[in-house]
Design a protein around this motif. Structure first.
Motif, short mmCIF file in Angstrom:
data_model
loop_
_atom_site.label_atom_id
_atom_site.label_comp_id
_atom_site.label_asym_id
_atom_site.label_seq_id
_atom_site.Cartn_x
_atom_site.Cartn_y
_atom_site.Cartn_z
N GLU A 232 0.83 -1.21 0.00
CA GLU A 232 0.00 0.00 0.00
C GLU A 232 0.87 1.26 0.00
OE1 GLU A 232 -4.25 1.15 0.99
OE2 GLU A 232 -3.46 -0.81 1.34
N ASN A 233 1.90 1.25 0.86
CA ASN A 233 2.74 2.44 1.01
C ASN A 233 3.62 2.66 -0.21
OD1 ASN A 233 3.52 2.09 4.59
ND2 ASN A 233 1.63 2.42 3.54
N ASP A 234 4.34 1.62 -0.60
CA ASP A 234 5.40 1.80 -1.61
C ASP A 234 4.92 1.59 -3.03
OD1 ASP A 234 6.88 2.10 0.64
OD2 ASP A 234 7.88 0.16 0.53
N TRP A 235 3.86 0.83 -3.21
CA TRP A 235 3.41 0.54 -4.58
C TRP A 235 2.18 1.35 -4.95
CZ3 TRP A 235 5.82 -2.84 -8.09
CH2 TRP A 235 6.96 -3.47 -7.57
N ALA A 236 1.28 1.57 -3.96
CA ALA A 236 0.05 2.31 -4.26
C ALA A 236 0.12 3.76 -3.79
CB ALA A 236 -1.16 1.62 -3.65
N GLY A 237 1.15 4.09 -3.01
CA GLY A 237 1.38 5.49 -2.64
C GLY A 237 0.50 6.01 -1.52
N ALA A 238 -0.16 5.12 -0.76
CA ALA A 238 -0.96 5.58 0.38
C ALA A 238 -0.19 5.24 1.65
CB ALA A 238 -2.31 4.90 0.39
N ARG A 239 0.06 6.24 2.49
CA ARG A 239 0.89 6.00 3.68
C ARG A 239 0.04 5.48 4.84
NH1 ARG A 239 3.82 10.52 5.70
NH2 ARG A 239 4.96 8.91 6.79
N ARG B 298 -16.54 8.88 -3.04
CA ARG B 298 -15.42 7.93 -3.10
C ARG B 298 -14.11 8.64 -2.80
NH1 ARG B 298 -18.35 5.11 -2.10
NH2 ARG B 298 -19.48 3.50 -3.19
N HIS B 299 -13.15 7.89 -2.28
CA HIS B 299 -11.83 8.47 -2.04
C HIS B 299 -10.77 7.42 -2.35
CE1 HIS B 299 -12.24 6.03 1.61
NE2 HIS B 299 -10.92 5.99 1.56
N THR B 300 -9.56 7.84 -2.59
CA THR B 300 -8.45 6.89 -2.51
C THR B 300 -7.55 7.44 -1.42
OG1 THR B 300 -6.91 8.00 -3.98
CG2 THR B 300 -8.51 6.54 -5.03
N ASN B 301 -7.01 6.54 -0.62
CA ASN B 301 -6.17 7.01 0.47
C ASN B 301 -4.94 7.74 -0.06
OD1 ASN B 301 -7.75 6.22 2.63
ND2 ASN B 301 -6.95 4.14 2.60
N ALA B 302 -4.53 7.39 -1.30
CA ALA B 302 -3.33 8.02 -1.84
C ALA B 302 -3.58 9.48 -2.20
CB ALA B 302 -2.85 7.24 -3.06
N SER B 303 -4.79 9.82 -2.62
CA SER B 303 -4.99 11.18 -3.11
C SER B 303 -5.90 12.03 -2.23
CB SER B 303 -5.56 11.13 -4.54
OG SER B 303 -6.81 10.46 -4.50
N SER B 304 -6.55 11.43 -1.21
CA SER B 304 -7.38 12.25 -0.32
C SER B 304 -6.43 12.98 0.64
CB SER B 304 -8.33 11.36 0.47
OG SER B 304 -7.60 10.58 1.40
N GLY B 305 -6.98 13.57 1.69
CA GLY B 305 -6.13 14.27 2.64
C GLY B 305 -5.44 13.33 3.63
N TYR B 306 -5.55 12.02 3.39
CA TYR B 306 -5.02 11.03 4.35
C TYR B 306 -3.54 11.26 4.64
CZ TYR B 306 -4.06 6.60 6.63
OH TYR B 306 -3.69 5.65 7.53
N ALA C 22 -23.52 6.90 15.32
CA ALA C 22 -23.17 6.84 13.90
C ALA C 22 -21.88 7.61 13.68
CB ALA C 22 -24.28 7.43 13.04
N ARG C 23 -21.02 7.06 12.82
CA ARG C 23 -19.76 7.76 12.55
C ARG C 23 -19.17 7.31 11.23
NH1 ARG C 23 -14.93 5.94 13.07
NH2 ARG C 23 -14.57 3.77 13.56
N LEU C 24 -18.30 8.16 10.69
CA LEU C 24 -17.60 7.76 9.47
C LEU C 24 -16.62 6.65 9.82
CD1 LEU C 24 -14.39 8.84 9.18
CD2 LEU C 24 -15.53 11.01 8.96
N VAL C 25 -16.36 5.76 8.87
CA VAL C 25 -15.37 4.70 9.11
C VAL C 25 -14.25 4.80 8.10
CG1 VAL C 25 -16.66 2.89 10.32
CG2 VAL C 25 -16.88 3.09 7.85
N GLY C 26 -13.05 4.45 8.53
CA GLY C 26 -11.90 4.40 7.63
C GLY C 26 -11.18 5.73 7.54
N GLY C 27 -10.55 5.95 6.40
CA GLY C 27 -9.66 7.09 6.23
C GLY C 27 -10.38 8.43 6.23
N GLY C 28 -11.67 8.44 5.90
CA GLY C 28 -12.43 9.69 5.86
C GLY C 28 -12.52 10.27 4.46
N PHE C 29 -13.03 11.51 4.36
CA PHE C 29 -13.19 12.20 3.08
C PHE C 29 -14.17 11.45 2.15
CE2 PHE C 29 -8.92 13.09 4.69
CZ PHE C 29 -8.99 14.46 4.81
N GLY C 30 -15.18 10.84 2.75
CA GLY C 30 -16.18 10.11 1.96
C GLY C 30 -16.31 8.70 2.51
#
Ligand code: GLA
Length: 356
Positions: free
Chosen positions: A152-159, A206-214, A314-322
């Motif tokens: 995820e970190n090195d190949w998909a670019g999401a830290r 929708r979000h991708t962890n690589a390009s959202s504010g994550y 109720a709450r958002l789950v995961g990385g956020g931004f959608g």
């Protein structure tokens, strides 16, 4: 002689509570769900050579040299990354075809990417036919969680941290996992729902962890640590955090508060106090929205729909931004239209294959 084919399944996850705590060496309480990714792997006749991967849902394919998978974008990055990282970790690999399918929406906060990485690893390890095999139960599962996180970190670019991979690998039916990311200790906590139900409702965003504010949030937490002179926020004291400049104070305050909420949620689960779990879920969302600033208008509307329907929390789950919103419902209270029930299911495993 390697097996000629195998099928592996890895689930997505819902995090009951403990968001953005994993890369801060804190606590989280996720559970694996029944939905996930399946990889059907079939060996080519001879070892070495080219790997073919097909994403059935997308109707897309990829082909790459097993000995030297070059970097690439999108879902292909996960396949090539998993093969490359397993090879680097000494797992024998066998060229063949990989058919990927699933019932997990992508970018929806249910951890579709970890499910993909984990299912690929389980399938590739088994197909490789080495000493360490999933079917033999002698694979170091935490090593695989870390390896998937490198994909995820090195190949998909999401830290991203280790939350999703650990949940997908170590999940158990009817249990949530309390993970301490400082020690990587896992405590299985029974989820005795007693008529209470958990639902997710898609915000449609929708979000991708690589390009959202994550990645930016992760960087802010790292900056807070630097200013405090600590290695992780797990070591930071509330007093010291109060002295940080904004927005670092807010970000770090979320993390400290969320860790306390995870402990309280475990205690509430152990005593069957679901109303208390609901309040903690609400407090977590408020903190993610106001301090960590990762909610959106669409997520807020979705939380509102859950609460209006009568959710105890109720709450958002995961990385956020959608992505999806989790709602907890008392016995007899109906979830809003379009919500999907989620149940704590088993972690990654091999599937019996039906004869061709
Ligand atoms: C994403 C990441 C996880 C974790 C969560 C937030 O799902 O993949 O590592 O950081 O966001 O809790």
């Amino acid at each position: 002689m390697p097996d000629e084919s195998c099928a592996a399944f890895a689930p997505g996850r819902v995090n009951l509570i403990g968001e953005h705590t994993d890369y801060n060496q804190g606590l989280a309480l996720p559970f694996a769900i029944d939905e996930g990714i399946t990889v059907l792997a079939r060996a080519h006749a001879r070892p070495g050579g080219r790997m073919v991967a097909v994403a059935l849902d997308l109707d897309e394919r990829d082909e790459f040299e097993l000995a030297d998978p070059s970097p690439v974008a999108g879902w292909r990055a996960f396949v090539r990354g998993a093969a490359a990282e397993l090879g680097r970790a000494g797992y024998p690999l066998v060229a063949g075809s990989l058919q990927i399918s699933g019932d997990l929406p992508r970018g929806a906060g249910l951890s579709s990417s970890a499910a993909l990485e984990v299912a690929l690893c389980v399938a590739l390890i088994e197909l490789g036919g080495g000493e360490r095999r999933w079917s033999r139960g002698n694979v170091d599962r935490m090593q695989i969680a870390r390896l998937c996180s490198r994909v995820e970190n090195d190949w998909a670019g999401a830290r991203t941290g280790l939350l999703d991979q650990i949940a997908s690998i170590f999940g158990e039916a009817r249990h949530a996992l309390c993970i301490d990311f400082r020690t990587l200790q896992i405590e299985q906590v029974p989820l005795e729902l007693a008529g209470w139900r958990l639902f997710v409702l898609d915000s449609g965003e929708r979000h991708t962890n690589a390009s959202s504010g994550y990645n930016e949030r992760r960087q802010e937490c790292a900056s807070a640590c630097e200013m405090l002179g600590v290695r992780s926020l797990a070591e930071a004291s509330p007093d010291a955090v109060r002295g940080l400049p904004e927005p670092l104070r807010a970000r770090a305050s979320h993390v400290l508060g969320e860790n306390v909420r995870v402990r309280s949620a475990v205690a509430a689960l152990r005593s069957g106090d679901w109303p208390a779990v609901g309040s903690l879920i609400n407090a977590s969302h408020a903190s993610l929205r106001d301090l960590f600033a990762i909610s959106t208008d669409a997520v807020e509307r979705t939380v509102e729909r859950m609460l209006t329907a009568g959710a105890a929390g109720a709450r958002l789950v995961g990385g956020g931004f959608g992505g999806n919103v989790l709602g907890l419902f008392a016995p007899g209270v109906a979830a809003p239209a379009g919500a999907r029930e989620v149940r704590p299911g088993a972690g990654a495993h091999l599937l019996a294959q039906s004869p061709a």
